[in-house]
Design an enzyme around this catalytic site. Structure first.
Site, PDB file in Angstrom:
ATOM      1  N   ARG A  70      23.651   5.680 -22.144  1.00  0.00           N
ATOM      2  CA  ARG A  70      25.135   6.002 -22.113  1.00  0.00           C
ATOM      3  C   ARG A  70      25.926   5.094 -21.744  1.00  0.00           C
ATOM      4  O   ARG A  70      25.688   4.150 -21.233  1.00  0.00           O
ATOM      5  CB  ARG A  70      25.040   7.371 -21.273  1.00  0.00           C
ATOM      6  CG  ARG A  70      24.457   8.686 -21.478  1.00  0.00           C
ATOM      7  CD  ARG A  70      24.740   9.763 -20.561  1.00  0.00           C
ATOM      8  NE  ARG A  70      23.901   9.315 -19.440  1.00  0.00           N
ATOM      9  CZ  ARG A  70      23.980   8.925 -18.109  1.00  0.00           C
ATOM     10  NH1 ARG A  70      25.487   8.545 -18.261  1.00  0.00           N
ATOM     11  NH2 ARG A  70      23.154   8.806 -17.358  1.00  0.00           N
ATOM     12  N   TYR A 198      23.480   7.148 -29.784  1.00  0.00           N
ATOM     13  CA  TYR A 198      22.741   7.442 -28.681  1.00  0.00           C
ATOM     14  C   TYR A 198      23.027   8.774 -28.251  1.00  0.00           C
ATOM     15  O   TYR A 198      23.982   9.345 -27.981  1.00  0.00           O
ATOM     16  CB  TYR A 198      22.873   6.309 -27.525  1.00  0.00           C
ATOM     17  CG  TYR A 198      22.185   6.943 -26.236  1.00  0.00           C
ATOM     18  CD1 TYR A 198      20.739   6.652 -26.457  1.00  0.00           C
ATOM     19  CD2 TYR A 198      22.646   7.562 -25.207  1.00  0.00           C
ATOM     20  CE1 TYR A 198      20.032   7.078 -25.269  1.00  0.00           C
ATOM     21  CE2 TYR A 198      21.953   7.917 -24.237  1.00  0.00           C
ATOM     22  CZ  TYR A 198      20.588   7.438 -24.347  1.00  0.00           C
ATOM     23  OH  TYR A 198      19.818   8.103 -23.098  1.00  0.00           O
ATOM     24  N   GLY A 200      23.007  10.910 -25.285  1.00  0.00           N
ATOM     25  CA  GLY A 200      24.234  11.177 -24.344  1.00  0.00           C
ATOM     26  C   GLY A 200      25.638  10.948 -24.952  1.00  0.00           C
ATOM     27  O   GLY A 200      26.478  11.713 -24.295  1.00  0.00           O
ATOM     28  N   LYS A 207      25.525  16.481 -22.671  1.00  0.00           N
ATOM     29  CA  LYS A 207      26.400  15.955 -21.687  1.00  0.00           C
ATOM     30  C   LYS A 207      27.851  16.173 -21.813  1.00  0.00           C
ATOM     31  O   LYS A 207      28.465  16.622 -20.963  1.00  0.00           O
ATOM     32  CB  LYS A 207      26.270  14.150 -21.431  1.00  0.00           C
ATOM     33  CG  LYS A 207      24.749  13.793 -21.313  1.00  0.00           C
ATOM     34  CD  LYS A 207      24.213  14.539 -19.950  1.00  0.00           C
ATOM     35  CE  LYS A 207      22.705  13.791 -19.809  1.00  0.00           C
ATOM     36  NZ  LYS A 207      22.191  14.579 -18.731  1.00  0.00           N
ATOM     37  N   HIS A 227      23.914  19.398 -13.408  1.00  0.00           N
ATOM     38  CA  HIS A 227      22.744  18.404 -13.785  1.00  0.00           C
ATOM     39  C   HIS A 227      21.576  18.837 -13.073  1.00  0.00           C
ATOM     40  O   HIS A 227      21.218  17.884 -12.339  1.00  0.00           O
ATOM     41  CB  HIS A 227      23.212  16.907 -13.516  1.00  0.00           C
ATOM     42  CG  HIS A 227      22.668  15.712 -14.349  1.00  0.00           C
ATOM     43  ND1 HIS A 227      22.292  14.525 -13.896  1.00  0.00           N
ATOM     44  CD2 HIS A 227      21.749  15.862 -15.651  1.00  0.00           C
ATOM     45  CE1 HIS A 227      21.619  13.899 -14.595  1.00  0.00           C
ATOM     46  NE2 HIS A 227      21.202  14.744 -15.621  1.00  0.00           N
ATOM     47  N   SER A 249      20.001  10.749 -13.425  1.00  0.00           N
ATOM     48  CA  SER A 249      19.267  10.087 -14.919  1.00  0.00           C
ATOM     49  C   SER A 249      17.849   9.473 -14.369  1.00  0.00           C
ATOM     50  O   SER A 249      18.067   8.477 -13.695  1.00  0.00           O
ATOM     51  CB  SER A 249      20.291   9.709 -15.846  1.00  0.00           C
ATOM     52  OG  SER A 249      21.470  10.330 -15.806  1.00  0.00           O
ATOM     53  N   CYS A 251      15.297   9.794 -13.088  1.00  0.00           N
ATOM     54  CA  CYS A 251      14.491  10.221 -11.706  1.00  0.00           C
ATOM     55  C   CYS A 251      13.636  11.285 -11.571  1.00  0.00           C
ATOM     56  O   CYS A 251      13.295  11.743 -10.517  1.00  0.00           O
ATOM     57  CB  CYS A 251      15.579  10.275 -10.372  1.00  0.00           C
ATOM     58  SG  CYS A 251      16.726   8.756 -10.328  1.00  0.00           S
ATOM     59  N   ASP A 276      16.989  19.610 -17.574  1.00  0.00           N
ATOM     60  CA  ASP A 276      18.365  18.641 -17.411  1.00  0.00           C
ATOM     61  C   ASP A 276      19.478  19.167 -16.951  1.00  0.00           C
ATOM     62  O   ASP A 276      20.469  18.769 -16.208  1.00  0.00           O
ATOM     63  CB  ASP A 276      18.454  17.963 -18.636  1.00  0.00           C
ATOM     64  CG  ASP A 276      19.469  16.658 -18.513  1.00  0.00           C
ATOM     65  OD1 ASP A 276      19.213  15.844 -17.515  1.00  0.00           O
ATOM     66  OD2 ASP A 276      20.505  16.355 -19.300  1.00  0.00           O
ATOM     67  N   ARG A 366      13.393   7.183 -25.787  1.00  0.00           N
ATOM     68  CA  ARG A 366      13.511   9.001 -25.741  1.00  0.00           C
ATOM     69  C   ARG A 366      12.680   9.334 -26.614  1.00  0.00           C
ATOM     70  O   ARG A 366      12.280   8.938 -27.763  1.00  0.00           O
ATOM     71  CB  ARG A 366      14.804   9.098 -25.649  1.00  0.00           C
ATOM     72  CG  ARG A 366      15.825   8.553 -24.727  1.00  0.00           C
ATOM     73  CD  ARG A 366      15.603   9.287 -23.463  1.00  0.00           C
ATOM     74  NE  ARG A 366      16.760   8.646 -22.552  1.00  0.00           N
ATOM     75  CZ  ARG A 366      17.112   9.447 -21.516  1.00  0.00           C
ATOM     76  NH1 ARG A 366      17.046  10.905 -21.416  1.00  0.00           N
ATOM     77  NH2 ARG A 366      17.948   9.021 -20.289  1.00  0.00           N
ATOM     78  N   ASN A 492       4.036  16.849  -5.839  1.00  0.00           N
ATOM     79  CA  ASN A 492       5.416  17.265  -5.349  1.00  0.00           C
ATOM     80  C   ASN A 492       5.331  18.822  -5.057  1.00  0.00           C
ATOM     81  O   ASN A 492       6.305  19.396  -4.462  1.00  0.00           O
ATOM     82  CB  ASN A 492       6.484  16.853  -6.431  1.00  0.00           C
ATOM     83  CG  ASN A 492       6.894  15.337  -6.367  1.00  0.00           C
ATOM     84  OD1 ASN A 492       6.325  14.834  -5.406  1.00  0.00           O
ATOM     85  ND2 ASN A 492       7.304  14.859  -7.557  1.00  0.00           N
TER      86      ASN A 492
HETATM   87  C1  OXD Z   1      20.582  11.545 -18.941  1.00  0.00           C
HETATM   88  C2  OXD Z   1      19.856  12.136 -19.938  1.00  0.00           C
HETATM   89  O1  OXD Z   1      20.999  10.239 -19.151  1.00  0.00           O
HETATM   90  O2  OXD Z   1      19.614  13.440 -19.421  1.00  0.00           O
HETATM   91  O3  OXD Z   1      20.960  12.017 -17.710  1.00  0.00           O
HETATM   92  O4  OXD Z   1      19.478  12.000 -21.096  1.00  0.00           O
HETATM   93 MN    MN Z   2      20.200  14.119 -17.566  1.00  0.00          MN
END
Ligand code: OXD
Ligand code: MN
Length: 583
Positions: A70, A198, A200, A207, A227, A249, A251, A276, A366, A492
């Site tokens: 992005r 791309y 995003g 998004k 998000h 993003s 994470c 997401d 991706r 987790n």
């Molecule tokens: C981001 C995605 O960049 O979900 O947040 O692709």
């Molecule tokens: Mn995302």
């Protein structure tokens, strides 16, 4: 196919008049159609077929090397009043933006086909869903939209019924980064994107629509577009809980949404609703319900393997599009962290050696797959009413400071916790990686209006219901000199278990200035190789560091001037004064 809706027909013709394509194709969303696009892209070289035996119906796409993430500096919110976009967004006057784009879009599709993609974000028959139409000149975008959204005839029928849709126009243009813009016109519910293929930037349902435009719609219509992943957790007593979690993003949202319970957690089941984006609506009783507007995953590939995240790994064994990964000597996709295979070709298509330091997959490479590929897909992802949310979790990537988990004192304090999220930047966006930046509610790149108004909107829920979700903050990424302290991934669930127990009033907590922390014995670490000292490190609150953090948050809030809600500043003052009084 075309449409009986005059508004849609006129708009498509208007765009065609400017962009001048050779032909116009209306997508019907059938599987045959998808296969046709794949065939066409194999012929043009836009896709390469991967090893059919080990990765059936899987393809590799190599993007332009300058077009791999992005581009936040080229992403604009164009509202008539600049203040409405806020300091969190790049702004351009809508008239100026349209003029600029009109020039760039002129004849940009000549020699190409213009595809019209009617799509529905959310289950087709849900009143919480919203529709859009993306016009694009990229068959790669069409194939990805097929996997990521509910698109085609059924979406078109809904659009014709409702006479309402978000308008998105996309062209890859000539992929020149100097002529790349991702522009949003919330007041017109319009998106115009040029110069990038791309995800995003180009899959406009994601998004651009489901976050930037939808967050604006949500403000006007009193809901929230976030998000957030949505995960279903079933305990051994067969009670089900739904948790929505916002992390920046790259994470670990996809990993958390597809978590596999650790050893010893017999009887626990975890299923995915979304990885997401979540749209949250309150019902008349004050309960918040969430739908996942998407129907597929556009996930980060590196690090995906059978040991750490088996569900994600299984999900990408067939019927997947890979973008910018490497290749092995037997034509399988390869990425850092895959653990097996003999890589020989990198994401740019160059033959390189596997010497240390050489990278085969782009760090933001991706996969695109239908959500139904996930072995732990929950059928409730298709439920028109969504799922009832018990807890909202915020988190960031912080090597210091933030404890493994804490709970906010109440909703308003939770809004402060969300608004204060800071995180080290990742490869999901162009720019330097590893710098701590403020990423409120993980929405910094995605909120389609002024954050101060967004926080006011969040705060407005506190007076509307007695049944709001409890709000938590987690940090899986705290480090000491040996690296990450917490094992993450499946473990987790140990933290989610405490979160769920707090929602049921079944677990105690320690009241601290920053929020409620678990008592050390309340996080189940049985079977884990983690010392008591490490657990203490994970929960340690360094008063001076926290005071510094609160000061940096205060300075950040000051950027929002008069629009800043006093209630949030009050919450901030309360935490600071408690920290000052603590030992
Ligand atoms: C981001 C995605 O960049 O979900 O947040 O692709
Ligand atoms: Mn995302």
């Amino acid at each position: 196919m075309s449409t009986s809706n005059q508004k849609l027909e006129n708009w498509v013709n208007d765009i065609a008049n400017v962009t001048n394509p050779d032909s116009i194709y209306w997508c019907d969303g059938t599987h045959d159609e998808y296969e046709g696009f794949i065939k066409e892209m194999l012929n043009t070289g836009d896709l390469m077929k991967l090893n059919e035996e080990s990765f059936p119906n899987c393809y590799l796409h190599r993007s332009d090397q300058s077009d791999v993430a992005r581009v936040e500096h080229l992403t604009f919110i164009c509202t008539s009043n600049q203040e409405d976009a806020g300091p969190n967004n790049n702004w351009m006057d809508p008239i100026e933006a349209h003029n600029k784009l009109d020039t760039l879009f002129e004849n940009c599709m000549s020699g190409r086909t213009m595809y019209v993609i009617p799509y529905c974000m959310g289950p087709i028959d849900s009143k919480l869903s919203r529709c859009g139409v993306e016009i694009t000149d990229s068959p790669y975008v069409v194939a990805n939209m097929f996997l990521m959204t509910r698109m085609g005839q059924k979406a078109l029928a809904r659009i014709e019924r409702e006479d309402k849709f978000v308008k998105g126009v996309h062209s890859i243009g000539d992929l020149d980064p100097d002529k790349r813009f991702i522009m949003h016109f919330p007041e017109e519910e319009t998106i115009r994107s040029i110069g990038s293929g791309y995800g995003g930037n180009a899959l406009l349902g994601k998004k651009c629509h489901a976050l930037r435009i939808a967050s604006w719609q949500a403000l006007k219509e009193d809901w929230l577009a976030e998000h957030m992943l949505i995960v279903e957790i079933e305990n051994p007593q067969e009670e089900k809980f739904y948790v929505a979690a916002a992390f920046p993003s790259a994470c670990g949202k996809t990993n958390l949404a597809m978590l596999i319970p650790p050893e010893g957690y017999d009887g626990w089941k975890v299923r995915t609703i979304g990885d997401d984006i979540a749209w949250l609506h309150m019902d008349d009783s004050g309960q918040i319900w969430a739908i996942n507007p998407e129907a597929g995953y556009f996930g980060v590939v590196p690090g995906t393997n059978e040991d750490d995240n088996e569900n994600a790994y299984q999900a990408i064994q067939s019927n997947a599009i890979f973008t910018n990964v490497g290749l092995t000597d037997n034509n399988e996709p390869w990425w850092e962290g895959k653990k097996d295979g003999n890589p020989t070709i990198d994401w740019k298509g160059e033959t390189i050696s596997a010497d240390s330091g050489n990278v085969f997959a782009h760090p933001n490479s991706r996969f695109t797959v239908s959500a139904k590929n996930n072995p732990k897909y929950s059928n409730l992802a298709d439920s028109p009413s969504g799922v009832p949310i018990s807890a909202i979790v915020f988190g960031g990537r912080r090597s210091e400071l933030a404890p493994l988990v804490y709970q906010s004192k109440d909703w308003n304090h939770g809004v402060l916790v969300g608004a204060s999220v800071g995180s080290e930047t990742t490869a999901a966006a162009a720019g330097e990686v590893g710098i701590v930046r403020r990423d409120p509610m993980a929405m910094k790149p995605f909120c389609g209006y002024n954050f101060a108004d967004y926080w006011t909107h969040w705060l407005s829920f506190s007076s509307k219901s007695e049944r709001l979700p409890k709000i938590f903050h987690v940090n899986w990424f705290r480090k000491n000199d040996q690296g990450f302290i917490w094992p993450g991934f499946g473990d987790n669930l140990r933290v989610l278990e405490w979160i769920i127990k707090r929602c049921q009033n079944q677990a105690d907590a320690i009241d601290t200035p920053i929020g409620f922390l678990p008592k050390p014995e309340d996080i189940d670490t049985s079977g884990l190789d983690i010392t008591k000292d490490s657990m203490e490190e994970l929960f340690h609150i360094n008063k001076d560091q926290w005071l510094e953090e609160m000061e940096s948050i205060r300075e950040y809030f000051l950027e929002y001037g008069d629009r800043m809600p006093e209630m949030l500043l009050d919450e901030h003052r309360k935490v600071v004064s408690k920290l000052e009084q603590s030992d």
